[in-house]
Design a protein around this motif. Structure first.
Motif, PDB file in Angstrom:
ATOM      1  N   LYS A  42      35.761  32.971  33.497  1.00  0.00           N
ATOM      2  CA  LYS A  42      36.047  31.717  34.190  1.00  0.00           C
ATOM      3  C   LYS A  42      37.540  31.426  34.115  1.00  0.00           C
ATOM      4  O   LYS A  42      38.202  31.724  33.121  1.00  0.00           O
ATOM      5  CB  LYS A  42      35.253  30.580  33.572  1.00  0.00           C
ATOM      6  CG  LYS A  42      33.759  30.807  33.725  1.00  0.00           C
ATOM      7  CD  LYS A  42      32.962  29.574  33.470  1.00  0.00           C
ATOM      8  CE  LYS A  42      31.477  29.771  33.572  1.00  0.00           C
ATOM      9  NZ  LYS A  42      30.964  30.784  34.398  1.00  0.00           N
ATOM     10  N   GLY A  43      38.076  30.883  35.210  1.00  0.00           N
ATOM     11  CA  GLY A  43      39.493  30.535  35.240  1.00  0.00           C
ATOM     12  C   GLY A  43      40.128  30.864  36.573  1.00  0.00           C
ATOM     13  O   GLY A  43      39.459  31.226  37.537  1.00  0.00           O
ATOM     14  N   ARG A  44      41.436  30.721  36.594  1.00  0.00           N
ATOM     15  CA  ARG A  44      42.208  30.990  37.807  1.00  0.00           C
ATOM     16  C   ARG A  44      42.692  32.439  37.765  1.00  0.00           C
ATOM     17  O   ARG A  44      43.323  32.860  36.805  1.00  0.00           O
ATOM     18  CB  ARG A  44      43.398  30.044  37.882  1.00  0.00           C
ATOM     19  CG  ARG A  44      44.149  30.160  39.159  1.00  0.00           C
ATOM     20  CD  ARG A  44      45.267  29.148  39.204  1.00  0.00           C
ATOM     21  NE  ARG A  44      46.114  29.453  40.327  1.00  0.00           N
ATOM     22  CZ  ARG A  44      46.675  28.557  41.080  1.00  0.00           C
ATOM     23  NH1 ARG A  44      46.508  27.280  40.816  1.00  0.00           N
ATOM     24  NH2 ARG A  44      47.436  28.916  42.081  1.00  0.00           N
ATOM     25  N   TYR A  45      42.345  33.178  38.803  1.00  0.00           N
ATOM     26  CA  TYR A  45      42.644  34.601  38.898  1.00  0.00           C
ATOM     27  C   TYR A  45      43.751  34.871  39.909  1.00  0.00           C
ATOM     28  O   TYR A  45      43.796  34.260  40.971  1.00  0.00           O
ATOM     29  CB  TYR A  45      41.430  35.357  39.463  1.00  0.00           C
ATOM     30  CG  TYR A  45      40.382  35.752  38.485  1.00  0.00           C
ATOM     31  CD1 TYR A  45      40.208  37.078  38.143  1.00  0.00           C
ATOM     32  CD2 TYR A  45      39.522  34.810  37.940  1.00  0.00           C
ATOM     33  CE1 TYR A  45      39.203  37.461  37.271  1.00  0.00           C
ATOM     34  CE2 TYR A  45      38.523  35.181  37.074  1.00  0.00           C
ATOM     35  CZ  TYR A  45      38.362  36.509  36.739  1.00  0.00           C
ATOM     36  OH  TYR A  45      37.375  36.888  35.879  1.00  0.00           O
ATOM     37  N   THR A  46      44.565  35.845  39.607  1.00  0.00           N
ATOM     38  CA  THR A  46      45.372  36.503  40.623  1.00  0.00           C
ATOM     39  C   THR A  46      44.713  37.860  40.818  1.00  0.00           C
ATOM     40  O   THR A  46      44.616  38.656  39.878  1.00  0.00           O
ATOM     41  CB  THR A  46      46.836  36.676  40.180  1.00  0.00           C
ATOM     42  OG1 THR A  46      47.403  35.389  39.958  1.00  0.00           O
ATOM     43  CG2 THR A  46      47.643  37.406  41.247  1.00  0.00           C
ATOM     44  N   ILE A  47      44.193  38.090  42.020  1.00  0.00           N
ATOM     45  CA  ILE A  47      43.553  39.356  42.366  1.00  0.00           C
ATOM     46  C   ILE A  47      44.618  40.209  43.057  1.00  0.00           C
ATOM     47  O   ILE A  47      45.230  39.771  44.031  1.00  0.00           O
ATOM     48  CB  ILE A  47      42.364  39.153  43.325  1.00  0.00           C
ATOM     49  CG1 ILE A  47      41.337  38.167  42.744  1.00  0.00           C
ATOM     50  CG2 ILE A  47      41.731  40.493  43.697  1.00  0.00           C
ATOM     51  CD1 ILE A  47      40.560  38.659  41.577  1.00  0.00           C
ATOM     52  N   ILE A  48      44.826  41.413  42.558  1.00  0.00           N
ATOM     53  CA  ILE A  48      45.836  42.314  43.118  1.00  0.00           C
ATOM     54  C   ILE A  48      45.154  43.587  43.593  1.00  0.00           C
ATOM     55  O   ILE A  48      44.370  44.197  42.862  1.00  0.00           O
ATOM     56  CB  ILE A  48      46.900  42.677  42.065  1.00  0.00           C
ATOM     57  CG1 ILE A  48      47.584  41.412  41.550  1.00  0.00           C
ATOM     58  CG2 ILE A  48      47.925  43.661  42.641  1.00  0.00           C
ATOM     59  CD1 ILE A  48      48.401  41.626  40.297  1.00  0.00           C
ATOM     60  N   LEU A  49      45.451  43.970  44.824  1.00  0.00           N
ATOM     61  CA  LEU A  49      44.972  45.240  45.368  1.00  0.00           C
ATOM     62  C   LEU A  49      46.180  46.138  45.573  1.00  0.00           C
ATOM     63  O   LEU A  49      47.107  45.778  46.294  1.00  0.00           O
ATOM     64  CB  LEU A  49      44.241  45.038  46.692  1.00  0.00           C
ATOM     65  CG  LEU A  49      43.918  46.317  47.473  1.00  0.00           C
ATOM     66  CD1 LEU A  49      43.001  47.234  46.673  1.00  0.00           C
ATOM     67  CD2 LEU A  49      43.324  45.988  48.831  1.00  0.00           C
ATOM     68  N   THR A  50      46.172  47.299  44.924  1.00  0.00           N
ATOM     69  CA  THR A  50      47.228  48.290  45.111  1.00  0.00           C
ATOM     70  C   THR A  50      46.609  49.490  45.810  1.00  0.00           C
ATOM     71  O   THR A  50      45.585  50.020  45.359  1.00  0.00           O
ATOM     72  CB  THR A  50      47.820  48.729  43.758  1.00  0.00           C
ATOM     73  OG1 THR A  50      48.303  47.576  43.071  1.00  0.00           O
ATOM     74  CG2 THR A  50      48.951  49.722  43.959  1.00  0.00           C
ATOM     75  N   VAL A  51      47.217  49.901  46.923  1.00  0.00           N
ATOM     76  CA  VAL A  51      46.729  51.051  47.680  1.00  0.00           C
ATOM     77  C   VAL A  51      47.835  52.093  47.713  1.00  0.00           C
ATOM     78  O   VAL A  51      48.992  51.772  47.989  1.00  0.00           O
ATOM     79  CB  VAL A  51      46.337  50.662  49.118  1.00  0.00           C
ATOM     80  CG1 VAL A  51      45.878  51.882  49.900  1.00  0.00           C
ATOM     81  CG2 VAL A  51      45.247  49.599  49.109  1.00  0.00           C
ATOM     82  N   THR A  52      47.458  53.342  47.419  1.00  0.00           N
ATOM     83  CA  THR A  52      48.401  54.457  47.478  1.00  0.00           C
ATOM     84  C   THR A  52      47.874  55.454  48.499  1.00  0.00           C
ATOM     85  O   THR A  52      46.698  55.813  48.477  1.00  0.00           O
ATOM     86  CB  THR A  52      48.537  55.138  46.101  1.00  0.00           C
ATOM     87  OG1 THR A  52      48.934  54.146  45.147  1.00  0.00           O
ATOM     88  CG2 THR A  52      49.559  56.257  46.137  1.00  0.00           C
ATOM     89  N   GLY A  53      48.751  55.877  49.403  1.00  0.00           N
ATOM     90  CA  GLY A  53      48.377  56.840  50.427  1.00  0.00           C
ATOM     91  C   GLY A  53      48.530  58.266  49.933  1.00  0.00           C
ATOM     92  O   GLY A  53      49.077  58.514  48.850  1.00  0.00           O
ATOM     93  N   GLY A  54      48.062  59.201  50.727  1.00  0.00           N
ATOM     94  CA  GLY A  54      48.095  60.614  50.376  1.00  0.00           C
ATOM     95  C   GLY A  54      49.493  61.171  50.186  1.00  0.00           C
ATOM     96  O   GLY A  54      49.685  62.166  49.494  1.00  0.00           O
TER      97      GLY A  54
END
Length: 124
Positions: A98-110
């Protein structure tokens, strides 16, 4: 036959003016400025600022443009660390801290190029 030749020249001229002198693996024109490796990453779900609660699973989804496939994904949060390594996944808020989240998506290409996107959500 002369019309076909003129049409071809017009198409070729338009392509050169647009900067698409090379064709990519998918058959679509690729920019000739070397930016083909650049990625653009967006989190499409949940919406930034969302309040998540209960047992109903929330869908985490993304959109990636550019770069070179295959892509690798890493979803992480400021409270729970790594959430997933898939393009999209579902998780119940009751399974999250429970709480305030920072959601981070990191994408790396080929080719090694990477980009990331983030949103803030609150889990009750």
């Amino acid at each position: 036959m002369e019309r076909k030749g003129i049409s071809l020249l017009i198409c070729l001229a338009a392509c050169i003016i647009a900067g698409c002198s090379e064709m990519g693996e998918d058959g679509k024109a690729s920019p000739s400025d070397g930016s083909v490796d650049e990625l653009a990453v967006a989190i499409t779900s949940p919406v930034a600022g969302s309040v998540l609660s209960g047992d109903k699973a929330v869908s985490f989804d993304s959109n990636v443009e550019g770069g070179k496939k295959p892509y690798s994904y890493r979803w992480s949060s400021s409270l729970d660390g790594t959430l997933s390594t898939e393009r999209s996944f579902s998780k119940s808020p009751s399974e999250m801290s429970k709480g305030r989240y920072t959601i981070i998506l990191t994408v790396t290409g080929g080719s090694g190029a990477s980009d990331q996107a983030s949103i803030t959500v609150t889990v009750l």
